[in-house]
Design a protein around this motif. Sequence first.
Motif, PDB file in Angstrom:
ATOM      1  N   GLN A 114     -25.415  67.606  59.726  1.00 32.06           N
ATOM      2  CA  GLN A 114     -23.878  67.200  60.441  1.00 32.06           C
ATOM      3  C   GLN A 114     -24.374  67.230  61.644  1.00 32.06           C
ATOM      4  O   GLN A 114     -24.649  68.061  62.147  1.00 32.06           O
ATOM      5  CB  GLN A 114     -22.402  67.742  59.100  1.00 32.06           C
ATOM      6  CG  GLN A 114     -23.190  67.192  58.167  1.00 32.06           C
ATOM      7  CD  GLN A 114     -22.562  66.501  58.013  1.00 32.06           C
ATOM      8  OE1 GLN A 114     -21.723  65.315  58.606  1.00 32.06           O
ATOM      9  NE2 GLN A 114     -23.154  65.500  56.878  1.00 32.06           N
ATOM     10  N   ARG A 115     -23.766  65.933  62.609  1.00 32.28           N
ATOM     11  CA  ARG A 115     -24.018  66.273  63.961  1.00 32.28           C
ATOM     12  C   ARG A 115     -22.676  66.904  64.755  1.00 32.28           C
ATOM     13  O   ARG A 115     -21.551  66.667  64.122  1.00 32.28           O
ATOM     14  CB  ARG A 115     -23.754  65.107  64.527  1.00 32.28           C
ATOM     15  CG  ARG A 115     -23.930  64.204  66.059  1.00 32.28           C
ATOM     16  CD  ARG A 115     -23.869  63.260  66.160  1.00 32.28           C
ATOM     17  NE  ARG A 115     -22.982  62.687  65.892  1.00 32.28           N
ATOM     18  CZ  ARG A 115     -21.448  61.656  66.190  1.00 32.28           C
ATOM     19  NH1 ARG A 115     -20.929  62.730  67.215  1.00 32.28           N
ATOM     20  NH2 ARG A 115     -20.914  60.920  65.474  1.00 32.28           N
ATOM     21  N   LEU A 116     -22.786  67.973  65.452  1.00 31.86           N
ATOM     22  CA  LEU A 116     -21.317  68.793  65.445  1.00 31.86           C
ATOM     23  C   LEU A 116     -20.828  67.885  66.666  1.00 31.86           C
ATOM     24  O   LEU A 116     -21.451  67.061  67.632  1.00 31.86           O
ATOM     25  CB  LEU A 116     -22.082  69.910  66.239  1.00 31.86           C
ATOM     26  CG  LEU A 116     -22.512  70.742  65.281  1.00 31.86           C
ATOM     27  CD1 LEU A 116     -23.032  72.102  66.082  1.00 31.86           C
ATOM     28  CD2 LEU A 116     -22.089  71.178  64.106  1.00 31.86           C
ATOM     29  N   GLU A 117     -19.876  67.944  67.250  1.00 34.14           N
ATOM     30  CA  GLU A 117     -18.917  66.850  67.960  1.00 34.14           C
ATOM     31  C   GLU A 117     -17.502  68.196  68.251  1.00 34.14           C
ATOM     32  O   GLU A 117     -16.631  68.904  67.316  1.00 34.14           O
ATOM     33  CB  GLU A 117     -18.632  65.881  67.480  1.00 34.14           C
ATOM     34  CG  GLU A 117     -18.040  65.615  66.862  1.00 34.14           C
ATOM     35  CD  GLU A 117     -18.116  64.217  66.289  1.00 34.14           C
ATOM     36  OE1 GLU A 117     -17.821  63.902  67.180  1.00 34.14           O
ATOM     37  OE2 GLU A 117     -18.132  63.636  64.931  1.00 34.14           O
ATOM     38  N   GLY A 118     -17.141  68.433  68.809  1.00 40.68           N
ATOM     39  CA  GLY A 118     -15.668  68.774  69.761  1.00 40.68           C
ATOM     40  C   GLY A 118     -15.643  69.709  69.558  1.00 40.68           C
ATOM     41  O   GLY A 118     -16.972  70.678  70.530  1.00 40.68           O
ATOM     42  N   ASP A 119     -14.712  70.355  68.876  1.00 39.50           N
ATOM     43  CA  ASP A 119     -14.895  72.168  68.584  1.00 39.50           C
ATOM     44  C   ASP A 119     -16.394  72.651  68.588  1.00 39.50           C
ATOM     45  O   ASP A 119     -16.376  74.174  68.262  1.00 39.50           O
ATOM     46  CB  ASP A 119     -13.228  72.477  68.453  1.00 39.50           C
ATOM     47  CG  ASP A 119     -12.160  72.150  69.041  1.00 39.50           C
ATOM     48  OD1 ASP A 119     -12.523  71.919  70.427  1.00 39.50           O
ATOM     49  OD2 ASP A 119     -11.046  72.512  68.446  1.00 39.50           O
ATOM     50  N   ALA A 120     -16.640  72.014  67.085  1.00 37.21           N
ATOM     51  CA  ALA A 120     -17.626  72.642  66.749  1.00 37.21           C
ATOM     52  C   ALA A 120     -19.164  72.940  67.132  1.00 37.21           C
ATOM     53  O   ALA A 120     -20.329  73.305  67.118  1.00 37.21           O
ATOM     54  CB  ALA A 120     -17.801  71.421  65.575  1.00 37.21           C
ATOM     55  N   LEU A 121     -18.822  72.180  68.459  1.00 35.09           N
ATOM     56  CA  LEU A 121     -20.469  72.646  69.613  1.00 35.09           C
ATOM     57  C   LEU A 121     -20.236  74.091  70.623  1.00 35.09           C
ATOM     58  O   LEU A 121     -19.016  74.532  70.524  1.00 35.09           O
ATOM     59  CB  LEU A 121     -19.755  71.046  70.997  1.00 35.09           C
ATOM     60  CG  LEU A 121     -20.885  69.518  69.851  1.00 35.09           C
ATOM     61  CD1 LEU A 121     -20.760  69.094  71.096  1.00 35.09           C
ATOM     62  CD2 LEU A 121     -22.101  70.003  70.063  1.00 35.09           C
ATOM     63  N   PRO A 122     -21.212  74.779  70.342  1.00 32.43           N
ATOM     64  CA  PRO A 122     -20.838  76.014  70.995  1.00 32.43           C
ATOM     65  C   PRO A 122     -20.030  75.351  73.069  1.00 32.43           C
ATOM     66  O   PRO A 122     -20.557  74.704  73.251  1.00 32.43           O
ATOM     67  CB  PRO A 122     -22.576  75.913  71.819  1.00 32.43           C
ATOM     68  CG  PRO A 122     -23.719  75.778  70.268  1.00 32.43           C
ATOM     69  CD  PRO A 122     -22.429  74.302  70.200  1.00 32.43           C
TER      70      PRO A 122
END
Length: 598
Positions: free
Chosen positions: A334-342
């Motif tokens: 799953q691609r990370l985006e928003g708050d899920a990104l470091p």
Amino acid sequence: MRALRVWLVCLLGLLPGWVLAQTAPDVRIVVDVSGSMKQNDPGNLRANALDLAAILLPQEARGSIWTFGTTVANPVPDAGVDDAWRQRVSRLMPQLTDYQQFTDIEQALTRAAAAPPQGPNRHLILLTDGMIDLPATGGDKRAQDAASRQRVIDELAPELAAEGVTVHLIALSRNVDLPLLEQVAQTTGGLAAVADTPDQLLRAFLDVLDRILPGDQVPIDAQQRFTIDDDIQAFNALLFHAPNADSPVLIAPDGQRYSRDDHPGRVEWQSSDRYDLIKVPEPMSGEWRIEGAIGDDSRVGIQADIALRSTALPATLYRGFTTPLDVWLEAKGQRLEGDALPAGLAVRAELRDLDGNLLSQTTLSPQAGHFRGELPGAEQLGNARLVITARSERLIRQRVQTVNVVAALSAELSQDGSRIVIRANHPELNADNTRLSAELTGSPLTVERIDARTWAIEVPRTDPNASLPVTISAEADLDGRTWHFDLPIVRLNPEAGVGLTGADLSRAVKSQQREQDDSLGSGSDDSFTDGLSASQMADAAVAKAREGWQVARPYVERYAQRPVTWGVIALLVLLLLLERWRRAVSRRRRARRSEPSL
């Protein structure tokens, strides 16, 4: 060789689990056994190459071995890569010195690519000296060789590309037809490299494997440190060192020392006289250090849930042209985006030559989970490494891919020297958007269109004893802007002993007749002109300067980016000024001493 086999078995640990689980490449290794290899591969590096490949390929892959010279054979048929397949490859080694007289590269590529199965992800790795040499069949042999070469470039390579076959070409000699290798690799999306030592061969195969089975790394910095985050499940440190030097030592974040002879039982350590491979499962997070001198090709491969992903990275870049990049982080598919990104994540792309010198760089901009940008075009031709690094306070991920940097347009003199053929290498260049001009010692030459992506220049007859430069310039309209660039100089009579450019320029250029005249005591002082007018000689000098700038430009631009370069220049200027001041003071003192007393 046994140590090498053991090491390479462990090297498979460098490939992340997600790659081995999802990728099943079909690798077909095509090995040259022609007579010319006796001179161009006297050490039989091909045997090492096959041994490397047999061990490097994961068991999920399929593999086959082909040999070619006058004829083509398939001594190791297609099968899954397992111990039995590897043993068949090992038994093949003695056959590599059963030389054949000729070199039919066209037939070898055709048969190896056409063999079943015709599935996806097919890769051909061609090991050769790169010279097409066919048996004469009653006609002009030279013309037959040239025709085969042209079919490989114009017909076979595009057909393979359309079928999804990637061709990687490794030349085991400097005596290669490098333009042929580069054009085939470029058309099919593969790599072309020259490897005439065991170390270079190892590097070339690792580079090819990185393209077939890409994986993440963490970088080793100038102080030989690397950072392991708590998401990394295991790392594999492949550390090269000088022959017979002591093995490096790993120092964990808590200060624990891991050496070849003293390390925890869960750590696997394989050692050879040139490298060590250390596999560390469940490593402690934090900063690790390497003690002991290591080589530039050392690397730390990782297995982690969070991985760096990108759109397909091109195997070929074009000199002076930007390369678009699209990168993102992914966790469990799953691609990370928003708050899920470091937090604070930054992504940077760099192009470096094989010695580590920076050729171009850019920072990619965040866009809804993607990081996009364009890598500026490089001027230096040849192999280079495209390095993409994603860094935050929490983690770092790096992807390294070897690429070929080639000219957007290539020009080649025909074998009979009567014409220059220009081809568009860049996929978007064609006769509708590209304009060409050419000059021979200042006189314009006519450029004629052959087809949508090919032009030709009919060159006039010249003194066969003089190597003369043809300069070619191009102007292209792409993406709303106009590009201007120069092609590499093409020399007429390239094998002539004298020339108006290159190393021979420092000597007088003389025709055979003028040498005879000079031997009779002629007082003429115009031997440099070789029958050219003053204006032609001036134009030739300009062409010489232009060629010199083409060679020097990438080095000048590269070193100009380094602060130390300007520091050295400033120091030299200061020393020059001090020397001039010292001489001026000395002259004034001598003048005062010479004045008469009153």
